[in-house]
Design a protein around this motif. Structure first.
Motif, PDB file in Angstrom:
ATOM      1  N   ARG A 121      40.462  58.624  19.558  1.00  0.00           N
ATOM      2  CA  ARG A 121      38.955  58.970  19.116  1.00  0.00           C
ATOM      3  C   ARG A 121      39.063  59.721  17.885  1.00  0.00           C
ATOM      4  NH1 ARG A 121      36.278  63.232  19.558  1.00  0.00           N
ATOM      5  NH2 ARG A 121      37.695  64.143  21.019  1.00  0.00           N
ATOM      6  N   SER A 122      39.746  60.679  17.743  1.00  0.00           N
ATOM      7  CA  SER A 122      39.774  61.478  16.614  1.00  0.00           C
ATOM      8  C   SER A 122      40.081  60.804  15.302  1.00  0.00           C
ATOM      9  CB  SER A 122      40.596  62.809  16.828  1.00  0.00           C
ATOM     10  OG  SER A 122      40.085  63.392  17.813  1.00  0.00           O
ATOM     11  N   ALA A 123      41.227  59.936  15.495  1.00  0.00           N
ATOM     12  CA  ALA A 123      41.394  59.217  14.434  1.00  0.00           C
ATOM     13  C   ALA A 123      40.504  58.282  13.784  1.00  0.00           C
ATOM     14  CB  ALA A 123      42.750  58.271  14.702  1.00  0.00           C
ATOM     15  N   ARG A 124      39.645  57.923  14.495  1.00  0.00           N
ATOM     16  CA  ARG A 124      38.299  57.149  14.120  1.00  0.00           C
ATOM     17  C   ARG A 124      37.020  57.780  13.778  1.00  0.00           C
ATOM     18  NH1 ARG A 124      41.816  54.395  16.913  1.00  0.00           N
ATOM     19  NH2 ARG A 124      42.165  52.280  17.044  1.00  0.00           N
ATOM     20  N   GLY A 125      37.396  59.193  13.780  1.00  0.00           N
ATOM     21  CA  GLY A 125      36.268  59.944  13.399  1.00  0.00           C
ATOM     22  C   GLY A 125      34.724  59.937  14.209  1.00  0.00           C
ATOM     23  N   TRP A 126      35.281  59.417  15.621  1.00  0.00           N
ATOM     24  CA  TRP A 126      34.274  59.664  16.790  1.00  0.00           C
ATOM     25  C   TRP A 126      34.236  60.838  17.412  1.00  0.00           C
ATOM     26  CZ3 TRP A 126      36.140  54.437  19.059  1.00  0.00           C
ATOM     27  CH2 TRP A 126      35.996  53.262  18.378  1.00  0.00           C
ATOM     28  N   THR A 127      32.868  60.929  17.780  1.00  0.00           N
ATOM     29  CA  THR A 127      32.585  62.201  18.426  1.00  0.00           C
ATOM     30  C   THR A 127      32.624  61.753  20.008  1.00  0.00           C
ATOM     31  OG1 THR A 127      30.302  61.973  18.909  1.00  0.00           O
ATOM     32  CG2 THR A 127      30.945  63.118  17.132  1.00  0.00           C
ATOM     33  N   GLN A 128      32.657  62.835  21.087  1.00  0.00           N
ATOM     34  CA  GLN A 128      32.947  62.261  22.361  1.00  0.00           C
ATOM     35  C   GLN A 128      31.682  61.574  22.959  1.00  0.00           C
ATOM     36  OE1 GLN A 128      33.703  66.226  23.715  1.00  0.00           O
ATOM     37  NE2 GLN A 128      35.975  65.948  24.225  1.00  0.00           N
ATOM     38  N   ALA A 129      30.689  61.943  22.489  1.00  0.00           N
ATOM     39  CA  ALA A 129      29.473  61.041  22.510  1.00  0.00           C
ATOM     40  C   ALA A 129      29.365  60.121  22.096  1.00  0.00           C
ATOM     41  CB  ALA A 129      28.021  61.878  21.997  1.00  0.00           C
ATOM     42  N   ASP A 130      30.009  59.398  20.787  1.00  0.00           N
ATOM     43  CA  ASP A 130      30.157  58.137  20.243  1.00  0.00           C
ATOM     44  C   ASP A 130      30.960  57.198  21.078  1.00  0.00           C
ATOM     45  OD1 ASP A 130      28.746  58.943  17.790  1.00  0.00           O
ATOM     46  OD2 ASP A 130      30.616  59.392  16.992  1.00  0.00           O
ATOM     47  N   LEU A 131      32.244  57.937  21.692  1.00  0.00           N
ATOM     48  CA  LEU A 131      32.859  57.230  22.661  1.00  0.00           C
ATOM     49  C   LEU A 131      32.313  56.643  23.598  1.00  0.00           C
ATOM     50  CD1 LEU A 131      35.640  55.714  22.984  1.00  0.00           C
ATOM     51  CD2 LEU A 131      36.558  58.024  23.788  1.00  0.00           C
ATOM     52  N   GLY A 132      31.594  57.668  24.339  1.00  0.00           N
ATOM     53  CA  GLY A 132      30.970  57.582  25.642  1.00  0.00           C
ATOM     54  C   GLY A 132      30.044  56.400  25.621  1.00  0.00           C
ATOM     55  N   GLU A 133      29.211  56.376  24.437  1.00  0.00           N
ATOM     56  CA  GLU A 133      28.231  55.313  24.252  1.00  0.00           C
ATOM     57  C   GLU A 133      28.858  53.931  23.846  1.00  0.00           C
ATOM     58  OE1 GLU A 133      25.132  54.163  20.395  1.00  0.00           O
ATOM     59  OE2 GLU A 133      25.100  56.476  21.408  1.00  0.00           O
ATOM     60  N   ARG A 134      29.928  53.898  23.256  1.00  0.00           N
ATOM     61  CA  ARG A 134      30.795  52.547  23.212  1.00  0.00           C
ATOM     62  C   ARG A 134      31.421  52.173  24.478  1.00  0.00           C
ATOM     63  NH1 ARG A 134      31.328  54.986  18.246  1.00  0.00           N
ATOM     64  NH2 ARG A 134      31.376  53.568  16.315  1.00  0.00           N
ATOM     65  N   LEU A 135      31.437  52.927  25.264  1.00  0.00           N
ATOM     66  CA  LEU A 135      32.131  52.617  26.616  1.00  0.00           C
ATOM     67  C   LEU A 135      30.782  52.476  27.765  1.00  0.00           C
ATOM     68  CD1 LEU A 135      35.131  55.147  26.367  1.00  0.00           C
ATOM     69  CD2 LEU A 135      35.310  52.489  26.261  1.00  0.00           C
ATOM     70  N   GLY A 136      29.937  52.963  27.528  1.00  0.00           N
ATOM     71  CA  GLY A 136      28.797  52.950  28.381  1.00  0.00           C
ATOM     72  C   GLY A 136      28.877  54.044  29.636  1.00  0.00           C
ATOM     73  N   VAL A 137      29.493  55.196  29.062  1.00  0.00           N
ATOM     74  CA  VAL A 137      29.823  56.455  30.064  1.00  0.00           C
ATOM     75  C   VAL A 137      29.120  57.623  29.329  1.00  0.00           C
ATOM     76  CG1 VAL A 137      31.748  55.349  31.270  1.00  0.00           C
ATOM     77  CG2 VAL A 137      31.931  56.856  29.286  1.00  0.00           C
ATOM     78  N   SER A 138      29.075  58.755  30.118  1.00  0.00           N
ATOM     79  CA  SER A 138      28.529  59.894  29.533  1.00  0.00           C
ATOM     80  C   SER A 138      29.485  60.787  28.751  1.00  0.00           C
ATOM     81  CB  SER A 138      28.056  60.771  30.709  1.00  0.00           C
ATOM     82  OG  SER A 138      29.194  61.268  31.515  1.00  0.00           O
ATOM     83  N   ARG A 139      29.152  61.445  27.719  1.00  0.00           N
ATOM     84  CA  ARG A 139      30.087  62.405  26.986  1.00  0.00           C
ATOM     85  C   ARG A 139      30.876  63.190  28.082  1.00  0.00           C
ATOM     86  NH1 ARG A 139      29.813  67.633  25.312  1.00  0.00           N
ATOM     87  NH2 ARG A 139      27.932  67.791  26.255  1.00  0.00           N
ATOM     88  N   GLN A 140      30.323  63.687  29.041  1.00  0.00           N
ATOM     89  CA  GLN A 140      30.832  64.446  30.228  1.00  0.00           C
ATOM     90  C   GLN A 140      32.114  63.627  30.782  1.00  0.00           C
ATOM     91  OE1 GLN A 140      27.627  64.331  29.813  1.00  0.00           O
ATOM     92  NE2 GLN A 140      27.015  66.300  29.666  1.00  0.00           N
ATOM     93  N   ALA A 141      32.025  62.335  31.095  1.00  0.00           N
ATOM     94  CA  ALA A 141      33.099  61.451  31.498  1.00  0.00           C
ATOM     95  C   ALA A 141      34.009  61.526  30.428  1.00  0.00           C
ATOM     96  CB  ALA A 141      32.387  60.135  31.669  1.00  0.00           C
ATOM     97  N   VAL A 142      33.777  61.434  29.187  1.00  0.00           N
ATOM     98  CA  VAL A 142      34.895  61.139  28.255  1.00  0.00           C
ATOM     99  C   VAL A 142      35.618  62.526  28.331  1.00  0.00           C
ATOM    100  CG1 VAL A 142      35.381  61.323  25.708  1.00  0.00           C
ATOM    101  CG2 VAL A 142      33.567  59.574  26.712  1.00  0.00           C
ATOM    102  N   ILE A 143      34.696  63.710  28.289  1.00  0.00           N
ATOM    103  CA  ILE A 143      35.393  65.088  28.253  1.00  0.00           C
ATOM    104  C   ILE A 143      36.419  65.375  29.378  1.00  0.00           C
ATOM    105  CG2 ILE A 143      34.945  67.538  28.597  1.00  0.00           C
ATOM    106  CD1 ILE A 143      32.467  67.169  27.141  1.00  0.00           C
ATOM    107  N   ALA A 144      36.158  64.809  30.505  1.00  0.00           N
ATOM    108  CA  ALA A 144      36.791  64.776  31.831  1.00  0.00           C
ATOM    109  C   ALA A 144      38.152  63.912  31.880  1.00  0.00           C
ATOM    110  CB  ALA A 144      36.084  64.540  32.939  1.00  0.00           C
ATOM    111  N   ILE A 145      37.972  62.854  31.160  1.00  0.00           N
ATOM    112  CA  ILE A 145      39.204  61.995  31.138  1.00  0.00           C
ATOM    113  C   ILE A 145      40.256  62.585  29.950  1.00  0.00           C
ATOM    114  CG2 ILE A 145      40.079  59.595  30.242  1.00  0.00           C
ATOM    115  CD1 ILE A 145      37.404  58.713  31.411  1.00  0.00           C
ATOM    116  N   GLU A 146      39.578  63.011  28.882  1.00  0.00           N
ATOM    117  CA  GLU A 146      40.529  63.594  27.872  1.00  0.00           C
ATOM    118  C   GLU A 146      41.104  64.772  28.134  1.00  0.00           C
ATOM    119  OE1 GLU A 146      38.322  62.363  23.360  1.00  0.00           O
ATOM    120  OE2 GLU A 146      38.006  64.379  24.310  1.00  0.00           O
TER     121      GLU A 146
END
Length: 67
Positions: free
Chosen positions: A9-34
């Protein structure tokens, strides 16, 4: 389950919210997985792999593999 999600995610310059949006999950879900507090469903793991263009095994460590 150890993973490379934050690194990818960081290599692409995406925030956790950006990734969550692309995956259709919440930022909190991304945080928990990371942070290894939650393992993604199989469907989500494949969606993550497709998004980054890598096999699931290149992103998530298999805790059941030999060696």
């Amino acid at each position: 389950m150890k993973n490379r999600l934050r690194e990818l995610r960081s290599a692409r310059g995406w925030t956790q919210a950006d990734l969550g949006e692309r995956l259709g999950v919440s930022r909190q879900a991304v945080i928990a997985i990371e942070s290894d507090k939650h393992d993604p469903s199989l469907a989500l793991a494949y969606k993550i792999a497709a998004l980054f263009g890598e096999p699931v095994e290149a992103i998530f460590d298999n805790p059941y593999s030999a060696g």
